[in-house]
Scaffold this motif. Structure first.
Motif, PDB file in Angstrom:
ATOM      1  N   LEU A  19       0.826  -1.208   0.000  1.00 15.01           N
ATOM      2  CA  LEU A  19       0.000   0.000   0.000  1.00 15.01           C
ATOM      3  C   LEU A  19       0.860   1.258   0.000  1.00 15.01           C
ATOM      4  CD1 LEU A  19      -2.772  -1.178   2.471  1.00 15.01           C
ATOM      5  CD2 LEU A  19      -3.077  -0.666   0.044  1.00 15.01           C
ATOM      6  N   LYS A  25      -1.045   4.532  -1.226  1.00 13.47           N
ATOM      7  CA  LYS A  25      -2.420   4.459  -0.733  1.00 13.47           C
ATOM      8  C   LYS A  25      -2.385   4.738   0.766  1.00 13.47           C
ATOM      9  CE  LYS A  25      -3.952   3.128  -4.776  1.00 13.47           C
ATOM     10  NZ  LYS A  25      -4.842   3.964  -5.606  1.00 13.47           N
ATOM     11  N   GLU A  78      -6.800   2.681   6.046  1.00 10.56           N
ATOM     12  CA  GLU A  78      -8.109   2.875   5.422  1.00 10.56           C
ATOM     13  C   GLU A  78      -8.221   2.164   4.075  1.00 10.56           C
ATOM     14  OE1 GLU A  78      -8.925   7.013   5.131  1.00 10.56           O
ATOM     15  OE2 GLU A  78      -8.782   7.369   7.314  1.00 10.56           O
ATOM     16  N   HIS A  79      -7.240   1.311   3.764  1.00 14.17           N
ATOM     17  CA  HIS A  79      -7.233   0.631   2.470  1.00 14.17           C
ATOM     18  C   HIS A  79      -7.139  -0.881   2.649  1.00 14.17           C
ATOM     19  CE1 HIS A  79      -6.216   4.710   1.177  1.00 14.17           C
ATOM     20  NE2 HIS A  79      -6.568   4.340  -0.044  1.00 14.17           N
ATOM     21  N   THR A 123      -5.985  -2.628  -5.004  1.00 12.29           N
ATOM     22  CA  THR A 123      -6.193  -1.903  -3.749  1.00 12.29           C
ATOM     23  C   THR A 123      -7.557  -1.226  -3.767  1.00 12.29           C
ATOM     24  OG1 THR A 123      -5.226   0.182  -4.532  1.00 12.29           O
ATOM     25  CG2 THR A 123      -3.714  -1.461  -3.588  1.00 12.29           C
ATOM     26  N   HIS A 165     -10.002   1.699  -1.355  1.00  8.94           N
ATOM     27  CA  HIS A 165     -10.199   2.598  -0.220  1.00  8.94           C
ATOM     28  C   HIS A 165     -11.495   2.166   0.451  1.00  8.94           C
ATOM     29  CE1 HIS A 165     -10.376   6.979   1.443  1.00  8.94           C
ATOM     30  NE2 HIS A 165     -10.103   6.072   2.365  1.00  8.94           N
ATOM     31  N   SER A 166     -11.375   1.234   1.386  1.00  6.17           N
ATOM     32  CA  SER A 166     -12.555   0.607   1.969  1.00  6.17           C
ATOM     33  C   SER A 166     -12.167  -0.065   3.277  1.00  6.17           C
ATOM     34  CB  SER A 166     -13.139  -0.423   0.996  1.00  6.17           C
ATOM     35  OG  SER A 166     -14.229  -1.107   1.558  1.00  6.17           O
TER      36      SER A 166
END
Length: 281
Positions: A33, A38, A43-44, A76, A78-79
């Protein structure tokens, strides 16, 4: 075991749509990441696509070895949660609530000559448009399958012998040739069924042609949309199993041919047997 390439002292990987070269063949989720910028990494989510084309998540402190071939493609998101679906009968996880038709084909390992269908219970499965986005956050697990839709429409079948083609033309029966890899078949479009027995008045009927037809008898027949009995809403006896063919999920009617006369029997014989089965006899 085959290994990933290590040219110029490094390993090449792809994260989303970007390519990177790394010196260390063992990386953690956090390192991947950070490499892809990221942030914040907490948060990823990061996944890799394994050799069996299954998506597997990598925890922040979990490591993955790049040396076995096939561990070089990463995604990747954002979740903070994953979404589960099925593709060609196999469970997959995805990091966001939406997925595109193109990504589904990529995960299945097929090209643009294949289509993607969304399975729908109680009704005909839906063909996804090119590039269509599908939501994965609906109740239940969404199920997709891929397949080719190779058909040739019209009366002039090229897979049936002359005797069958003549019979169909004389009786005004429309037929399509279909292929499923090396297997061949014919589909009778909107074939009428007894409306007083079933929940519809017509369905497509598939007959798969065995090697050696017409000297060899076809076995069983298949319907799409699926037929349910009007009385009770159940599937008919021995007609509750699915069979994939030419990109469609067919209702298999398990009716076998015990008597077949080479050189005599053909499509007219099959249609009589289908009519009899559909009348419940």
């Amino acid at each position: 075991m085959a290994e990933n390439s290590n040219t110029n002292g490094g390993w090449e990987i792809q994260i989303d749509d970007s390519r990177f070269r790394v010196d260390d063949p063992v990386l953690t989720g956090r390192q991947l990441l950070n490499l892809a910028e990221k942030r914040p990494v907490e948060e990823h989510l990061v996944y890799f696509l394994d050799r069996d084309r299954l998506m597997e998540d990598i925890a922040l402190e979990e490591s993955v070895d790049l040396r076995p071939r096939g561990i070089e493609r990463f995604f990747t998101f954002h979740s903070d949660r994953s979404f589960r679906f099925e593709l060609d009968g196999r469970r997959q996880d995805w990091g966001v609530a939406r997925i595109s038709e193109a990504v589904l084909r990529r995960l299945a390992g097929v090209g643009t000559d294949y289509n993607v269908w969304l399975e729908r219970r109680g009704e005909e499965d839906r063909l996804l448009e090119r590039g269509e986005i599908v939501c994965l956050d609906e109740p239940g697990v969404e199920r997709f399958y891929t397949g080719r839709d190779d058909t040739t429409a019209g009366f002039k079948s090229v897979v049936l012998p002359t005797q069958d083609r003549r019979y169909l033309e004389e009786h005004g029966l429309e037929v399509e040739d279909v292929a499923n890899g090396a297997e061949k078949g014919v589909v009778f479009k909107q074939y009428p069924v007894p409306a007083d027995l079933y929940d519809t008045s017509a369905t497509d009927v598939l007959i798969i042609l065995p090697a050696g037809y017409p000297d060899t008898a076809p076995d069983m027949f298949f319907c799409n949309p699926w037929l349910k009995l009007r009385n009770g809403g159940k599937y008919p006896n021995r007609a509750d199993a699915a069979h994939m063919f030419a990109g469609r999920r067919w209702q298999r009617w398990s009716r076998h041919n015990s008597i077949w006369r080479p050189g005599v029997d053909g499509m007219q014989t099959m249609l009589r047997r289908i009519d009899r089965a559909l009348r419940g006899k």
